[in-house]
Design an enzyme around this catalytic site. Structure first.
Site, short mmCIF file in Angstrom:
data_model
loop_
_atom_site.label_atom_id
_atom_site.label_comp_id
_atom_site.label_asym_id
_atom_site.label_seq_id
_atom_site.Cartn_x
_atom_site.Cartn_y
_atom_site.Cartn_z
N CYS A 75 37.95 7.11 31.52
CA CYS A 75 37.99 6.03 32.48
C CYS A 75 39.46 6.08 32.87
O CYS A 75 39.92 7.08 33.17
CB CYS A 75 37.62 4.61 31.68
SG CYS A 75 38.70 4.21 30.21
N SER A 76 40.31 4.82 32.97
CA SER A 76 41.52 4.81 33.34
C SER A 76 42.55 4.87 32.18
O SER A 76 43.71 5.68 32.34
CB SER A 76 41.99 3.85 34.11
OG SER A 76 41.58 2.61 33.66
#
Lengths: 191, 247
Positions: B208-209
């Site tokens: 994800c981030s």
């Protein structure tokens, strides 16, 4: 050996029920008390009780680990503006989530803090009081109940390491002879 | 864990049992000292720092320690990895050093019991002479379920055909920032409904981030029997170095 286990079983059950006082550590060997259907029972009542293991505001999703030991499962629950008590969904904290099904999704309706229950006759001590006892070298037996690796990394001054499974195995042999001595137990949470 | 132990102690007949429910994190947060064991200092994946004046460290220091005199600590905080367990020792100044580091957001700072003198008294190994290891080197060990950056890169480049990458960010984030090659975008909240799109005979790497959502998606996939791992890395980190494509 088998008989001994049977004898211990009621005690283990109680311990199992009491052992949500702290943030759980992934490397703890959990008690294997038979609770096969706990997860199922919780789901039927539309309630998850356990430790929050993740929360994403972007995906509006919470992960909560329910059940103990090998039965432990991580459940994903969504939340929205209607969900009450989202502030109680904090990673590492114990929580109780009441949810409802909407289509294929599971949404949290209410999130509550799950408070640690102290065994009968046991009182809580706060940082300030404990710090004064440590500073004054008060006679006491301070026990770190976390896994040994966590103790190794960082423990309170004067604390001894007795992880829960070791205490269960060795029992009072690891504790002071004097049953009136002040015993203080701590672990890694609730943070 | 502490309440379980207290319950046991009661059962064994102890009369005066208390529990410090707030535990070690609250103790550290109150800037009170915590200690590491000698075994952890010698064998753990730690950053050990001698905060005494450098001439003291030259005369003798704990084997493997970096020398950062307390006056320089503030300037060198960024050289110390923030997710590493940091262990400090020195004279009186060590308590200030511990407080400064915790104040600056270091989560795992502890001390050597008895400092350098205590270390010597226990017969532990020291070293002497000029200090050459000034650059702090520390490599985080992969946690449970984490994919190594090397393996992730092989999947992202297409070299590893047996792996599939899932981008668990939202569609908006992907539209704005782009995504890696060989990647399927399934936002975290859609994972339960869409995981049947994924093959069970391939490795699945989720990112994800920052790794938080990827970790949650990983747990969900593992539960359903997928061979999943997750990337715990801020993908804006230059270390990632995977080609980004714009959809």
């Amino acid at each position: 050996m088998y008989k001994k286990f049977i004898k211990l079983l009621p005690g283990l059950l109680i311990i199992g029920l009491l052992s949500f006082g702290c943030a759980q550590s992934p490397d703890v060997k959990q008690e294997m008390t038979p609770k096969a259907s706990q997860t199922q029972q919780q789901a039927e009542k539309n309630v998850y009780k356990g430790t929050i293991v993740g929360k994403s505001n972007k995906a509006k999703t919470i992960s909560i680990e329910v059940g103990k030991g090998k039965q432990a499962q991580t459940m994903m629950v969504k939340f929205d503006d209607q969900t009450k008590g989202v502030e109680h969904a904090v990673k590492g904290h114990a929580a109780i989530i009441t949810f409802e099904k909407r289509g294929n999704d599971v949404y949290a309706k209410v999130i509550k803090q799950k408070l640690a229950k102290l065994p009968q006759g046991v009182t809580e001590i706060k940082t300030e009081e404990l710090s004064a006892l440590v500073t004054n070298a008060h006679k006491m037996y301070l026990v770190d109940s976390r896994p040994a690796s966590r103790y190794g990394q960082s423990h309170l001054p004067g604390a001894v390491s007795i992880p829960v499974p070791i205490l269960k195995e060795k029992q009072a042999a690891l504790l002071p002879v004097d049953k009136n001595e002040l015993l203080i137990f701590y672990c890694g949470g609730p943070t | 864990m502490s309440t379980a132990s207290a319950g046991l102690a009661k059962k064994f007949g102890y009369k005066n049992v208390r529990v410090y429910l707030d535990g070690e994190p609250a103790w550290a947060k109150a800037y009170l000292p915590t200690y590491a064991t000698h075994d952890f200092i010698k064998n753990g994946n730690v950053v050990l720092v001698d905060v005494r004046p450098s001439e003291e460290a030259v005369k003798g220091r704990i084997k493997g320690a970096y020398s950062i005199p307390y006056e320089q600590l503030d300037d060198r905080l960024d050289d110390i990895p923030r997710n590493a367990p940091v262990i400090l020792y020195g004279d009186q100044e060590v308590l200030d050093a511990m407080e400064d580091m915790r104040d600056d957001g270091f989560k795992f700072v502890s001390l050597v019991r008895g400092g350098f003198a205590g270390w010597i008294a226990s017969g532990e190994a020291i070293e002497k002479g000029p200090i050459f290891n000034t650059e702090i080197r520390w490599v985080r060990k992969l946690g449970k379920g984490e994919v190594s950056l090397d393996d992730f890169r092989k999947a992202a480049s297409g070299e590893d055909k047996d792996a599939i990458i899932i981008d668990a960010r939202t569609k908006e984030e992907v539209a704005e920032l782009g995504t890696f090659k060989n990647t399927i975008n399934i936002p975290l909240d859609e994972i339960p409904a869409r995981m049947n799109e994924l093959p069970k005979d391939k490795k699945i790497y989720v990112h994800c981030s920052t790794g938080a959502r990827a970790d949650m998606a990983y747990k969900e996939l593992i539960k359903s029997g997928y061979n999943a791992k997750f990337l715990l890395l801020n993908i804006a980190d230059a270390e990632c170095d995977c080609e980004i494509i714009r959809p």
